[in-house]
Enzyme design. Structure first.
Site, PDB file in Angstrom:
ATOM      1  N   ASP A   7       0.858  -1.191   0.000  1.00 61.34           N
ATOM      2  CA  ASP A   7       0.000   0.000   0.000  1.00 61.34           C
ATOM      3  C   ASP A   7       0.896   1.243   0.000  1.00 61.34           C
ATOM      4  OD1 ASP A   7      -2.395   1.578   0.153  1.00 61.34           O
ATOM      5  OD2 ASP A   7      -2.061   1.856   2.291  1.00 61.34           O
ATOM      6  N   SER A   8       0.289   2.373  -0.322  1.00 58.12           N
ATOM      7  CA  SER A   8       1.040   3.632  -0.268  1.00 58.12           C
ATOM      8  C   SER A   8       1.424   3.959   1.171  1.00 58.12           C
ATOM      9  CB  SER A   8       0.172   4.760  -0.820  1.00 58.12           C
ATOM     10  OG  SER A   8      -0.996   4.883  -0.033  1.00 58.12           O
ATOM     11  N   TYR A  39      -0.860   8.593  -2.507  1.00 58.86           N
ATOM     12  CA  TYR A  39      -0.808   8.393  -3.961  1.00 58.86           C
ATOM     13  C   TYR A  39      -1.978   9.095  -4.663  1.00 58.86           C
ATOM     14  CZ  TYR A  39       2.657   4.524  -3.926  1.00 58.86           C
ATOM     15  OH  TYR A  39       3.786   3.766  -3.819  1.00 58.86           O
ATOM     16  N   GLY A  40      -3.063   9.266  -3.919  1.00 54.15           N
ATOM     17  CA  GLY A  40      -4.328   9.686  -4.540  1.00 54.15           C
ATOM     18  C   GLY A  40      -4.315  11.041  -5.196  1.00 54.15           C
ATOM     19  N   CYS A  70      -4.254  -1.436  -2.224  1.00 54.07           N
ATOM     20  CA  CYS A  70      -4.373   0.003  -2.460  1.00 54.07           C
ATOM     21  C   CYS A  70      -5.234   0.171  -3.711  1.00 54.07           C
ATOM     22  CB  CYS A  70      -2.984   0.591  -2.688  1.00 54.07           C
ATOM     23  SG  CYS A  70      -2.995   2.341  -3.111  1.00 54.07           S
ATOM     24  N   ASN A  71      -6.394   0.791  -3.556  1.00 57.08           N
ATOM     25  CA  ASN A  71      -7.287   0.974  -4.709  1.00 57.08           C
ATOM     26  C   ASN A  71      -6.678   1.905  -5.743  1.00 57.08           C
ATOM     27  OD1 ASN A  71     -10.190  -0.174  -3.986  1.00 57.08           O
ATOM     28  ND2 ASN A  71      -9.170   0.527  -2.136  1.00 57.08           N
ATOM     29  N   THR A  72      -5.932   2.896  -5.253  1.00 55.09           N
ATOM     30  CA  THR A  72      -5.359   3.875  -6.172  1.00 55.09           C
ATOM     31  C   THR A  72      -4.345   3.184  -7.086  1.00 55.09           C
ATOM     32  OG1 THR A  72      -5.672   5.494  -4.419  1.00 55.09           O
ATOM     33  CG2 THR A  72      -4.270   6.141  -6.258  1.00 55.09           C
ATOM     34  N   GLU A 162      -2.830   9.262   7.772  1.00 55.25           N
ATOM     35  CA  GLU A 162      -1.375   9.022   7.839  1.00 55.25           C
ATOM     36  C   GLU A 162      -0.733   9.885   8.931  1.00 55.25           C
ATOM     37  OE1 GLU A 162       0.990   7.050   5.945  1.00 55.25           O
ATOM     38  OE2 GLU A 162      -0.746   5.908   5.282  1.00 55.25           O
ATOM     39  N   CYS A 194     -11.052   2.784  -0.736  1.00 55.22           N
ATOM     40  CA  CYS A 194      -9.673   3.123  -0.363  1.00 55.22           C
ATOM     41  C   CYS A 194      -9.397   2.335   0.907  1.00 55.22           C
ATOM     42  CB  CYS A 194      -9.550   4.625  -0.103  1.00 55.22           C
ATOM     43  SG  CYS A 194      -7.972   5.066   0.693  1.00 55.22           S
ATOM     44  N   THR A 195      -8.269   1.647   0.950  1.00 55.25           N
ATOM     45  CA  THR A 195      -8.041   0.745   2.087  1.00 55.25           C
ATOM     46  C   THR A 195      -7.765   1.499   3.392  1.00 55.25           C
ATOM     47  OG1 THR A 195      -5.732   0.514   1.366  1.00 55.25           O
ATOM     48  CG2 THR A 195      -7.277  -1.205   0.691  1.00 55.25           C
ATOM     49  N   HIS A 196      -7.546   2.814   3.307  1.00 55.86           N
ATOM     50  CA  HIS A 196      -7.437   3.587   4.553  1.00 55.86           C
ATOM     51  C   HIS A 196      -8.820   3.778   5.201  1.00 55.86           C
ATOM     52  CE1 HIS A 196      -3.434   4.694   3.075  1.00 55.86           C
ATOM     53  NE2 HIS A 196      -3.180   5.321   4.201  1.00 55.86           N
TER      54      HIS A 196
HETATM   55  N1  DGL Z   1      -4.953   3.046   0.629  1.00 62.22           N
HETATM   56  C1  DGL Z   1      -4.846   3.702  -0.648  1.00 62.22           C
HETATM   57  C2  DGL Z   1      -6.060   3.325  -1.491  1.00 62.22           C
HETATM   58  O1  DGL Z   1      -6.663   2.288  -1.258  1.00 62.22           O
HETATM   59  C3  DGL Z   1      -4.630   5.151  -0.393  1.00 62.22           C
HETATM   60  C4  DGL Z   1      -4.107   5.882  -1.560  1.00 62.22           C
HETATM   61  C5  DGL Z   1      -3.357   7.137  -1.270  1.00 62.22           C
HETATM   62  O2  DGL Z   1      -2.216   7.010  -0.834  1.00 62.22           O
HETATM   63  O3  DGL Z   1      -3.910   8.216  -1.539  1.00 62.22           O
HETATM   64  O4  DGL Z   1      -6.430   3.992  -2.418  1.00 62.22           O
END
Ligand code: DGL
Length: 270
Positions: A7-8, A39-40, A70-72, A162, A194-196
């Site tokens: 993940d990011s 990353y988003g 990470c979905n992004t 974060e 988004c996994t966050h």
């Molecule tokens: N957990 C990432 C996701 O699922 C977060 C992406 C990010 O870093 O913006 O998209």
């Protein structure tokens, strides 16, 4: 060889936690690219380069199978990485498809033509890059017809999580849900894309109300990984070594991870 989870930042820990509960015997190597989160807000080329570097680091750590938790990264990079070709014996899987299969009442790998499904109004909460990619709508269109998707780009939420600023994260969730509900007043289902965001699941559910079913991506990904490993037992490997790696500051990331998972997590420099 263990299974890699990328993940990011710390959001993928929601997937790691569900996988550990579902598959307690599978060793996992987690890599958070905290130095480059979020990353988003990046463009697709940057996300591809960062994701590729992270996946290669996990391959070096002995993982043949890497889950992009990470979905992004799944939205912006997975397809391009697969089209460019992966080294022999290596696999990369994303987190979109298990969630969309659950939403569209499909079993794994059911590739029959799109059909009508029970839900008609779906709210998607995701990062700006995931929303811009339209990857969710594309995958959904392969499987379902007549589903109206309203997407809300949730700027700022990943940064606040974060940073460990949960009061700001909660306020942002409330305002993003309000913005979504101005466009779609009664979503039947909400996808936390988004996994966050599962770290803020209660805030999403409270703002949406009890009539909206919130889909938990982490559990769906864990179940789908279990199915995959039954079909591909060779990807499971024999190593028993689990570890947590970060491109950021290991002490700081360990503190956040320990706070979120409510157990001691120790990150090391990637
Ligand atoms: N957990 C990432 C996701 O699922 C977060 C992406 C990010 O870093 O913006 O998209």
């Amino acid at each position: 060889m263990a299974i890699g989870i990328f993940d990011s930042g710390i959001g993928g820990l929601t997937v790691l936690d569900a996988v550990q509960k579902h598959l307690p015997d599978v060793p996992l190597v987690y890599l958070g690219d905290n130095a480059h989160a979020p990353y988003g807000v990046r463009d697709a080329d940057e996300i591809l380069e960062l994701t590729r570097a992270g996946v290669e680091r996990l391959w070096q750590a002995g993982c043949d199978l890497v889950i992009l938790a990470c979905n992004t990264a799944s939205a912006a990079a997975l397809r391009r990485m697969q089209e460019a070709g992966l080294p022999e014996g290596k696999r990369v899987l994303g987190v979109f498809v298990p969630m969309i299969e659950a939403l569209t009442e499909r079993q794994w790998g059911d590739n029959s033509p799109p059909r009508e499904v029970a839900v008609k109004h779906v709210a998607l909460f995701a990062t700006p890059a995931t929303v811009a990619s339209r990857a969710f709508q594309r995958e959904l269109a392969f499987r379902a017809i007549g589903v109206d998707v309203e997407a809300q780009a949730c700027g700022g939420v990943v940064d606040a999580i974060e940073e460990g600023d949960m009061i700001l994260a909660e306020a942002l969730v409330r305002s993003h849900v309000e913005a979504l509900m101005r466009k779609m007043p009664t979503p039947e289902a909400a996808v936390l894309g988004c996994t966050h965001y599962p770290l803020m699941q209660e805030a999403f559910q409270a703002a949406l109300g009890t009539d909206t079913l919130v889909f938990s991506q982490a559990d769906l990904v864990a179940q789908s990984l279990g199915d995959y490993l039954e079909r591909h037992p060779d990807m499971r490997g024999e190593s028993q070594v689990s570890m947590f790696l970060t491109t950021g500051d290991p002490a700081r990331v360990s503190d956040r991870a320990t706070q979120f998972l409510r157990r001691k997590i120790e990150f090391h420099a990637a």
